[in-house]
Motif scaffolding. Sequence first.
Motif, PDB file in Angstrom:
ATOM      1  N   GLU A  86       0.834  -1.208   0.000  1.00 40.60           N
ATOM      2  CA  GLU A  86       0.000   0.000   0.000  1.00 40.60           C
ATOM      3  C   GLU A  86       0.866   1.255   0.000  1.00 40.60           C
ATOM      4  O   GLU A  86       0.528   2.258  -0.625  1.00 40.60           O
ATOM      5  CB  GLU A  86      -0.937  -0.009   1.201  1.00 40.60           C
ATOM      6  CG  GLU A  86      -2.029  -1.059   1.117  1.00 40.60           C
ATOM      7  CD  GLU A  86      -3.186  -0.760   2.056  1.00 40.60           C
ATOM      8  OE1 GLU A  86      -3.534   0.432   2.235  1.00 40.60           O
ATOM      9  OE2 GLU A  86      -3.742  -1.721   2.617  1.00 40.60           O
ATOM     10  N   ALA A  96      -2.704   3.966  -1.064  1.00 45.22           N
ATOM     11  CA  ALA A  96      -3.715   3.497  -0.118  1.00 45.22           C
ATOM     12  C   ALA A  96      -4.964   3.050  -0.866  1.00 45.22           C
ATOM     13  O   ALA A  96      -5.350   3.634  -1.882  1.00 45.22           O
ATOM     14  CB  ALA A  96      -4.061   4.602   0.869  1.00 45.22           C
ATOM     15  N   ASN A 118      -6.047  -8.380   1.753  1.00 45.87           N
ATOM     16  CA  ASN A 118      -6.377  -7.225   2.585  1.00 45.87           C
ATOM     17  C   ASN A 118      -7.875  -6.898   2.478  1.00 45.87           C
ATOM     18  O   ASN A 118      -8.620  -7.524   1.725  1.00 45.87           O
ATOM     19  CB  ASN A 118      -5.481  -6.018   2.263  1.00 45.87           C
ATOM     20  CG  ASN A 118      -5.813  -5.341   0.934  1.00 45.87           C
ATOM     21  OD1 ASN A 118      -6.772  -5.690   0.244  1.00 45.87           O
ATOM     22  ND2 ASN A 118      -5.008  -4.352   0.566  1.00 45.87           N
TER      23      ASN A 118
END
Length: 274
Positions: A110, A115, A140
């Motif tokens: 990330e 992000a 994730n």
Amino acid sequence: MTVSIERPLVLVGAGKMGSALLSGWLQGGLSPSLVHVREPQPSAEIGALAAKGLKLNAPVSEIAAARPALVLIAVKPQAMGAVLPELAALVRPETVFLSIAAGTGLERLEELLGAGVAAIRAMPNTPASVGRGITVAHANRHVTAEQRALADGLLAAVGEVGWVESEGLIDAVTAISGSGPAYVFYLVECLAAAGEALGLDAALAMKLARETVSGSGEMLHRLPEPASELRANVTSPGGTTAAALDVLMGEGGLSPLMRRAAMAARDRARELGK
């Protein structure tokens, strides 16, 4: 296993493991025209596939326009910092990134990609090159059920697949199955060397070691009994196998040595991720 997708796949890094996965996909029916490969030193095999429609080292903007379904990151951990930032343009909700780089965590992905990236961290092993790999993965929170199923199917093209809910377990997986084939190959070397020490010809000793280990592995693959039971079946009380196992299972024998080796591999995986 059949591989059927509509949107392209991107392979970043076509070394041994990346190429093994690509080979599994193609054998499963995936068209080379649905694959983008980014590799600075492509092999002759990759070059041949380019002649069949595989897209080699296309600009990131061109790849982004194709809206890839999955990006497989198969570069060395040390190269992640140089390679991943230029792939940030591929980040979008409908594209999942699948990393097989040892020790590189999802937080690091990330950081390098941005992000919100849908990312999966996985650890395959080299038996994938003969369709007998084992891969463990962790996704994730941005990965959808559909994306997880896609990754599972692509990884299953080269062997078994498992998932863990805790990313911290991936380093332990690396120590057991990721690095494990090297331990088995070294066992063959040691067994052959022991045969030579007992007076066997080197070629015969190696053949005996290779066939014994590969045959035993095939028994583990085919038979439902646990390894401990298969071991007991070979071991007659007071016999030759029991004499050898007294050494291997004694104090300071194989079990504590293997634990130390696995811990060293796990710790190194953690170091690589820093």
